[in-house]
Design a protein around this motif. Structure first.
Motif, short mmCIF file in Angstrom:
data_model
loop_
_atom_site.label_atom_id
_atom_site.label_comp_id
_atom_site.label_asym_id
_atom_site.label_seq_id
_atom_site.Cartn_x
_atom_site.Cartn_y
_atom_site.Cartn_z
N LYS A 189 27.33 61.16 40.23
CA LYS A 189 27.09 60.05 41.16
C LYS A 189 27.99 60.21 42.38
O LYS A 189 29.18 60.54 42.26
CB LYS A 189 27.38 58.72 40.48
CG LYS A 189 26.50 58.42 39.27
CD LYS A 189 25.12 57.98 39.71
CE LYS A 189 24.31 57.47 38.51
NZ LYS A 189 22.97 56.98 38.91
N ASP A 270 26.04 56.15 43.73
CA ASP A 270 27.06 55.44 42.94
C ASP A 270 27.21 54.02 43.49
O ASP A 270 27.83 53.81 44.53
CB ASP A 270 28.39 56.19 43.02
CG ASP A 270 29.46 55.58 42.13
OD1 ASP A 270 29.22 54.49 41.56
OD2 ASP A 270 30.54 56.19 42.01
N ALA A 271 26.67 53.04 42.78
CA ALA A 271 26.70 51.65 43.24
C ALA A 271 28.10 51.06 43.25
O ALA A 271 28.32 50.00 43.85
CB ALA A 271 25.79 50.80 42.37
N SER A 272 29.05 51.74 42.62
CA SER A 272 30.43 51.24 42.61
C SER A 272 31.22 51.74 43.82
O SER A 272 32.35 51.29 44.04
CB SER A 272 31.14 51.66 41.32
OG SER A 272 31.38 53.07 41.31
N ARG A 273 30.62 52.66 44.59
CA ARG A 273 31.28 53.19 45.80
C ARG A 273 30.29 53.13 46.97
O ARG A 273 29.56 54.08 47.24
CB ARG A 273 31.76 54.62 45.56
CG ARG A 273 32.91 54.74 44.56
CD ARG A 273 33.40 56.18 44.44
NE ARG A 273 32.42 57.04 43.77
CZ ARG A 273 32.54 58.37 43.68
NH1 ARG A 273 33.58 58.99 44.24
NH2 ARG A 273 31.61 59.08 43.06
N ARG A 295 27.41 44.04 47.37
CA ARG A 295 27.25 45.44 46.97
C ARG A 295 28.15 46.37 47.78
O ARG A 295 28.45 47.48 47.35
CB ARG A 295 25.78 45.86 47.12
CG ARG A 295 24.84 45.14 46.17
CD ARG A 295 23.39 45.56 46.41
NE ARG A 295 22.92 45.20 47.75
CZ ARG A 295 21.71 45.51 48.22
NH1 ARG A 295 20.86 46.20 47.47
NH2 ARG A 295 21.35 45.14 49.43
N THR A 297 31.45 47.80 48.80
CA THR A 297 32.75 47.83 48.11
C THR A 297 33.89 48.29 49.00
O THR A 297 35.05 48.25 48.58
CB THR A 297 32.68 48.74 46.86
OG1 THR A 297 32.43 50.10 47.27
CG2 THR A 297 31.57 48.29 45.91
N ARG A 340 38.15 43.60 48.37
CA ARG A 340 37.61 44.96 48.50
C ARG A 340 38.39 45.73 49.58
O ARG A 340 38.80 45.15 50.58
CB ARG A 340 36.13 44.89 48.87
CG ARG A 340 35.25 44.29 47.77
CD ARG A 340 33.85 43.94 48.28
NE ARG A 340 33.86 42.75 49.10
CZ ARG A 340 32.77 42.26 49.73
NH1 ARG A 340 31.62 42.92 49.65
NH2 ARG A 340 32.86 41.16 50.45
#
Length: 462
Positions: A189, A270-273, A295, A297, A340
């Protein structure tokens, strides 16, 4: 008692008469300005149409020993403001609703600080602001998403990355165009980075934007740059004059949301980055979208954070977002990113000149509510101006590498310096989605601004 009532009535009658003298002491505004120049030994310039056919009532009564008080008295009734250009030199301009003085911006921050003192009270304020902002943009609820396929074309392979032309239908018949930059080699990812355009000449086609997005891809990210509304290829549908219509702010916000929907549909996204960065008007979008969309970050607004400047284009401030919560500003909006990671890039030659001592401490206070003061950074360039130049890009690459665990060595030459020289700067036509003359524009492409306004419930204006 009867005597007092009679006396009060006489006073009211007198003052009413005194304030409505039948000649109103009227003078042409142009003559009053000339009078001010003589009395205060200054020079005032202005566009002729700004003062044409305008009159000042009670003109001589508005004069004071102080120059600025006199100017405020004379101009406040005309929706005109003034700005200093040099020693004894001033210019007149239409009332700038988006501007305060630096002192007024600082005062507003001091007032806002009284509204919350911990995470709970700040979270309450943030949610109130967010709900109001969605409503102000007329994006609550979001309009239905068109089901058309994303248009892609002309994929090119460069040194360590590829570029592809993209158009996304964000409203029926309304397209946003952009450039998709992808790493040639990647594993697992990888991060997603939005790069909204600002009001720089040549839009997303300019060299600094190509450098920035290509280097993001070479670092191992999915990077996407895209046009402002009625800017770049969007002018195939809407005249450039419509860019300065308020609804442009809503269209641009929706464009970012739809673009992010698409990018996060990639199997390797990569939905976390997920990051967003832009300069000037792109900086305004960066702060706004980060505040609205959880969403995101990580954010990097560039040369735009200011307590006294809300964005000089209606596409940045025309929908009244800054009136939410009985008045907010870009500093409080940027603070909605907390906790964030956020990097503020500022300089000494525009409205971000006071960031280190005024705006940045406010953000640190909000991040402190979450015990995350170190998550917000400011890199200030006191001798630089309003751009997304090389030094600012270098700060961006470093911040992305640290927070997204990316290998900065991929960008460095043998001497250990970040090297942008292997990025190919393409001619504009290479990045056009719809062809040099718009010959590939979809048949359903909307070209009526009135129809677009109706989509947001706005009555077309004459």
């Amino acid at each position: 008692m009867k005597y007092l009532k009679t006396l009060c009535l006489l006073f009211l009658t007198y003052f009413s008469f005194a304030q409505t003298a039948d000649n109103s002491f009227r003078k042409p505004l142009k003559d009053v300005i000339a009078q001010i120049e003589i009395r205060f030994k200054v020079k005032i310039r202005y566009p002729e149409d700004l003062v044409k056919d305008k009159w000042v009532t009670y003109a001589d009564w508005r004069f004071r020993p102080d120059f600025e008080k006199t100017m405020n008295n004379v101009l406040s009734s005309q929706d005109i403001t003034f700005a200093k250009e040099g020693e004894k030199k001033y210019k007149l301009q239409s009332y700038q609703y988006h501007l305060k003085t630096p002192e007024e911006g600082e005062q507003q921050l001091a007032y806002l600080s009284t509204l919350y003192n911990d995470e709970a009270s700040w979270e309450k304020r943030k949610e109130e602001l967010k709900a109001c902002m969605w409503d102000a943009l007329k994006l609550s609820p979001l309009p239905a998403k068109p089901q058309s396929k994303v248009i892609t074309s002309n994929k090119r392979k460069m040194d360590g990355y590829t570029i592809e032309n993209v158009a996304i239908e964000t409203l029926p018949g309304v397209y946003v165009c952009g450039s998709l930059y992808m790493p040639i080699e990647s594993k697992g990812k990888i991060p997603v980075i939005l790069n909204p355009d600002g009001h720089f000449g040549d839009g997303r086609y300019r060299a600094d934007c190509q450098y920035r997005c290509a280097m993001q891809a070479k670092m191992g990210t999915i990077a996407f740059s895209y046009d402002l509304f009625a800017w770049g290829e969007s002018t195939l549908q809407f005249k450039s004059e419509f860019h300065r219509k308020s609804i442009a702010m809503s269209v641009q916000a929706l464009n970012s949301i739809r673009i992010l929907d698409w990018l996060l549909s990639f199997s390797n996204a990569d939905a976390s980055r997920v990051a967003i960065t832009g300069g000037s008007g792109g900086g305004s979008q960066t702060m706004l979208i980060t505040a609205l969309d959880d969403r995101i970050t990580l954010s990097v607004p560039v040369v735009m954070l200011s307590s006294y400047h809300s964005g000089g284009c209606p596409c940045e401030s025309g929908m009244g977002v800054h009136l939410c919560g009985n008045g907010t500003n870009n500093v409080e909006i940027a603070s909605m990113a907390a906790p964030r990671p956020q990097l503020i890039l500022s300089d000494g030659k525009d409205w971000t000149q006071h960031v280190p001592e005024t705006e940045f401490p406010f953000l640190q206070k909000i991040y402190g509510f979450y015990d995350q003061k170190d998550a917000v950074k400011n890199v200030h360039f006191p001798t630089e101006g309003h751009d997304y130049g090389k030094s600012k890009r270098m700060a961006l690459y470093d911040f992305l590498a640290i927070n997204f665990q990316l290998d900065l060595k991929k960008l460095k030459d043998k001497t250990g310096n970040v090297d942008e020289s292997k990025v190919t700067i393409e001619p504009f036509p290479a990045m056009y989605v719809f062809g040099e003359k718009g010959e590939n524009l979809p048949s359903n492409a909307l070209k009526s601004f009135d129809t677009l306004e109706k989509m947001f419930g706005e009555a077309p204006k004459n």
